[in-house]
Design a protein around this motif. Structure first.
Motif, PDB file in Angstrom:
ATOM      1  N   ALA A  29      12.528   2.437  -0.520  1.00 54.86           N
ATOM      2  CA  ALA A  29      12.438   3.659   0.287  1.00 54.86           C
ATOM      3  C   ALA A  29      13.740   3.856   1.068  1.00 54.86           C
ATOM      4  CB  ALA A  29      11.252   3.574   1.240  1.00 54.86           C
ATOM      5  N   ARG A 523      13.564  11.105  -1.600  1.00 52.76           N
ATOM      6  CA  ARG A 523      12.217  10.643  -1.964  1.00 52.76           C
ATOM      7  C   ARG A 523      12.236   9.929  -3.315  1.00 52.76           C
ATOM      8  NH1 ARG A 523       7.226  12.024   0.967  1.00 52.76           N
ATOM      9  NH2 ARG A 523       6.399  13.204  -0.770  1.00 52.76           N
ATOM     10  N   TRP A 621       8.686   3.161  -6.110  1.00 49.63           N
ATOM     11  CA  TRP A 621       8.151   3.757  -4.882  1.00 49.63           C
ATOM     12  C   TRP A 621       7.909   5.242  -5.098  1.00 49.63           C
ATOM     13  CZ3 TRP A 621       6.059   4.246  -0.348  1.00 49.63           C
ATOM     14  CH2 TRP A 621       6.524   5.134   0.619  1.00 49.63           C
ATOM     15  N   PRO A 623       6.262   7.959  -2.764  1.00 46.18           N
ATOM     16  CA  PRO A 623       5.598   8.364  -1.511  1.00 46.18           C
ATOM     17  C   PRO A 623       4.629   9.520  -1.711  1.00 46.18           C
ATOM     18  CG  PRO A 623       7.897   9.052  -1.536  1.00 46.18           C
ATOM     19  CD  PRO A 623       7.714   8.140  -2.698  1.00 46.18           C
ATOM     20  N   ARG A 626       1.239   8.054  -2.393  1.00 47.31           N
ATOM     21  CA  ARG A 626       0.623   7.457  -1.199  1.00 47.31           C
ATOM     22  C   ARG A 626       0.065   8.538  -0.285  1.00 47.31           C
ATOM     23  NH1 ARG A 626       3.786   3.483   2.945  1.00 47.31           N
ATOM     24  NH2 ARG A 626       4.898   5.413   3.448  1.00 47.31           N
ATOM     25  N   ALA A 636       1.254   3.174  -3.547  1.00 45.07           N
ATOM     26  CA  ALA A 636       2.618   3.672  -3.353  1.00 45.07           C
ATOM     27  C   ALA A 636       3.593   3.233  -4.435  1.00 45.07           C
ATOM     28  CB  ALA A 636       3.140   3.240  -1.986  1.00 45.07           C
TER      29      ALA A 636
END
Length: 680
Positions: A29, A523, A621, A623, A626, A636
């Motif tokens: 992240a 992101r 990852w 997001p 999530r 995630a």
């Protein structure tokens, strides 16, 4: 080993997986502030390099004056004051918020674009679209930073900015609209020129589109009057039917008499715009449904009735729309799905007011899922993965990214479920391209309009209900997915300039995944997230007990490097991007791999003994998952982004699936999607 000891060991293994899960998220992240700092450093370095090259070449530069909006208005109406200013006027409410090198970037832009008279820049939390005349009619999206040539202000007249009774903001808005009237367009400086993070260091800042010295403005009723009479002003639509131009509503339909009836009745009973004709084009309803439609037509009052064109044929949305357009009498053509439901009386008047402008091509409207506030369509955004619906399934009760779901916005495309266009424009481009039978026909039409110089608009200040995909069902299954890919490839072969580009969606926003929100590019960026992976032969096949419906999966891209970079296959290694998650299990416990299975019938007859390939990968990852899946345990790290060597697999077509192996027990889960990878 006793059961007690087994459970104790398993608890330790689970705790270890949870720690690893959080550590991997922390490594992958990228905080917004860190990303923004890197972005600003890169932009400063680029500007500084241009400045050094210009100085080395001995080039003279335009002069620039930084001024407040109030000063801009005063200079516009005062020749003596105006003459004292520089060649370029950089207008901002707070000079201290200008980024380092902002003035030089403005000078650079205007020197490299001598035909440009006015331009706006990006802000720390507002990465703006390219020139969007309808968005400027919606609100003052130039925001806190724009620049204008002094000579342009001189050309718009001595009385500019002196209108009696206008507020400072209204005078500013009016002046900018007059400047645009004079030159016909505005430039967009795609650099962050204004940052209002206060005392915080850049690295500490968080993404907050609502930040800034002031909220968005210009959409309030007090600005309605100054928006009239300009080059891009909306057309006034008369209330009286006899003064309205005829709109031909073309509705493709098959075997949906009840749905069609609801569409037509709501259209006639609710719509304020009355000068319409309705044409239903049926590509082959069965006799029972055909008779029901005929009976419905014959029983309607004359003013509610419609023309019914029965043309049995394979489903081809483009051909059906073209047939309907050929029979239409109106100066406006409205293509409407039979599963649309009208809920607001103003919708068509608003759309016609946009479509009547000579600069406008296709016009759409906000679509919601029936009897809800869930968004289905706000215009189509052309991201790296292809045409996408941003904010789909989000609640319309909330206002998003500078009011994009509340205002008329310029977009690359609108859905054919509700698409209005002037007949002359439709005929100019030859109508719908009938090679696009099912998918992307609306996008192709809109891309064609963009190429011809028209602006497409989505009217998000009004809405309709869309009972989505009742017209033909959802795209699912291998055959439909393959057709979808063929038509997408055809789209970008015809419009290569649109691959991985949308003039109305900033490249500083996320492009590489189907993130439904308006979020910064940090992101997910393929170049940062992807990895090189090895292909392993999986001996022994898959056990039938591993197949489990709790495993959900999707593939966002499968193809070679040239396809990823340009939209057209041609060479390089293969790239696979997608996601998978499971319900009712702890997602963090599993080691994950892609599965590749030959599509040939002979090798698909049974699972055991069938040659399979396994690609272990590092989870990515995501997001967006999530945030959107709060009911899933540890979702995630559900992403996959892998490159595999072109020669790693035998030639052929492979069905793509997932294999999950529990690191805390012997459980395995697997399943296959409808997506394939063709190795050549």
């Amino acid at each position: 080993m006793s059961n007690f000891l087994k459970r104790a060991v398993q608890r330790l293994l689970i705790q270890k997986r949870h720690r690893s899960y959080e550590e991997r998220i922390a490594r992958q992240a990228v905080p917004y502030g860190v990303w923004l700092e890197s972005l600003l450093e890169g932009e400063r370095a680029e500007t500084a390099e241009w400045k050094r090259e210009a100085e080395a070449a001995g080039r003279a530069h335009l002069s620039v004056t930084v001024m407040l909006p109030q000063m801009f208005c005063e200079c516009a109406s005062d020749r003596d004051l105006r003459d004292k200013q520089g060649d370029l006027w950089l207008v901002t409410p707070e000079e201290s918020a200008l980024t380092e090198g902002a003035q030089w970037e403005v000078i650079r832009y205007f020197e490299e674009h001598p035909a440009c008279g006015i331009a706006y820049g990006d802000e720390e939390d507002y990465y703006k679209p390219d020139w969007s005349p309808d968005l400027l009619q919606s609100f003052f999206y130039f925001g806190n930073i724009f620049a204008v040539r002094k000579e342009l202000v001189e050309r718009i007249g001595e009385n500019a900015g002196e209108e009696w009774g206008l507020s400072e903001k209204a005078r500013l808005y009016d002046l900018v609209l007059r400047c645009v009237d004079e030159v016909g367009w505005s430039g967009h400086i795609e650099k962050v020129l204004f940052a209002c993070g206060g005392g915080d260091s850049v690295r500490e800042r968080e993404w907050n589109p609502a930040a800034g010295l002031g909220k968005d403005w210009g959409m309030e009723p007090e600005f309605d009057e100054i928006k009239r009479g300009h080059l891009y002003s909306d057309m006034e639509i008369p209330v009286e039917k006899e003064r309205q131009e005829l709109v031909s509503v073309i509705i493709p339909s098959k075997d949906n008499p009840a749905v069609l009836s609801n569409c037509i009745h709501s259209l006639r009973e609710i719509t304020a715009y009355q000068n319409i004709e309705i044409i239903v084009i049926d590509n082959g309803s069965n006799d029972k449904n055909k008779n029901r439609i005929l009976q419905m037509r014959d029983q309607m009052r004359e003013e509610y009735s419609f023309r019914y064109l029965y043309r049995p044929m394979a489903f081809n949305f483009s051909a059906m729309c073209n047939i309907g357009a050929g029979e239409a009498r109106g100066n406006y053509l409205l293509f409407l799905n039979d599963d649309m439901e009208i809920v607001r009386e103003d919708w068509l008047s608003v759309m016609v007011g946009k479509a009547a402008k000579s600069c406008v091509g296709a016009v759409g409207a906000k679509l919601l899922y029936p009897d809800s506030d869930k968004i289905q369509h706000l215009g189509i955004t052309n991201i790296h993965l292809g045409p996408a619906h941003k904010l789909q399934f989000s609640s319309d009760k909330k206002e998003y990214y500078h009011g994009i779901n509340r205002r008329a916005v310029n977009v690359s495309a609108v859905t054919g479920a509700c698409l209005l266009v002037r007949r002359e424009v439709f005929e100019q481009i030859g109508g719908f391209d009938e090679r696009f039978a099912v998918a992307f026909n609306d996008v192709e039409l809109c891309f064609h309009l963009l190429r011809e110089g028209y602006q497409n608009v989505c009217c998000n200040q009004t809405f309709l209900y869309h009972h989505e995909s009742m017209s033909r069902g959802f795209d699912a299954g291998e055959e439909k997915v393959a057709r979808l890919h063929r038509e997408r490839d055809l789209l970008y072969a015809a419009y290569p300039e649109m691959w991985n580009r949308d003039p109305y969606y900033s490249r500083k926003l996320v492009m590489d995944i189907l993130d439904r929100g308006y979020e910064p590019a940090c992101r997910f960026e393929e170049e940062r997230m992807s990895e090189r992976a090895e292909v392993i032969s999986l001996e022994g096949g898959l056990d039938a007990v591993w197949y489990n419906e709790c495993l959900y999966m999707g593939l966002e891209f499968t193809g070679d490097e040239t396809a990823w970079r340009t939209g057209r296959s041609g060479g390089g290694d293969y790239y696979i991007q997608g996601w998978s998650y499971a319900v009712n299990v702890d997602n963090s416990r599993y080691e994950k791999s892609l599965l590749l299975k030959p599509v040939s019938l002979q090798e698909r007859q049974g699972e055991n003994g069938e040659r399979l390939w396994k690609i272990p990968y590092r989870e990515c990852w995501r997001p967006d998952f999530r945030e959107n899946l709060p009911y899933i345990d540890h979702p995630a790290l559900c992403g996959v982004s892998v490159w595999i060597r072109r020669d790693a697999l035998p030639k052929g077509e492979y069905l793509i699936g997932y294999l999950w192996e529990d690191a805390c027990s012997r459980q395995k889960l697997c399943g296959f999607s409808a997506e394939t990878l063709r190795v050549e």
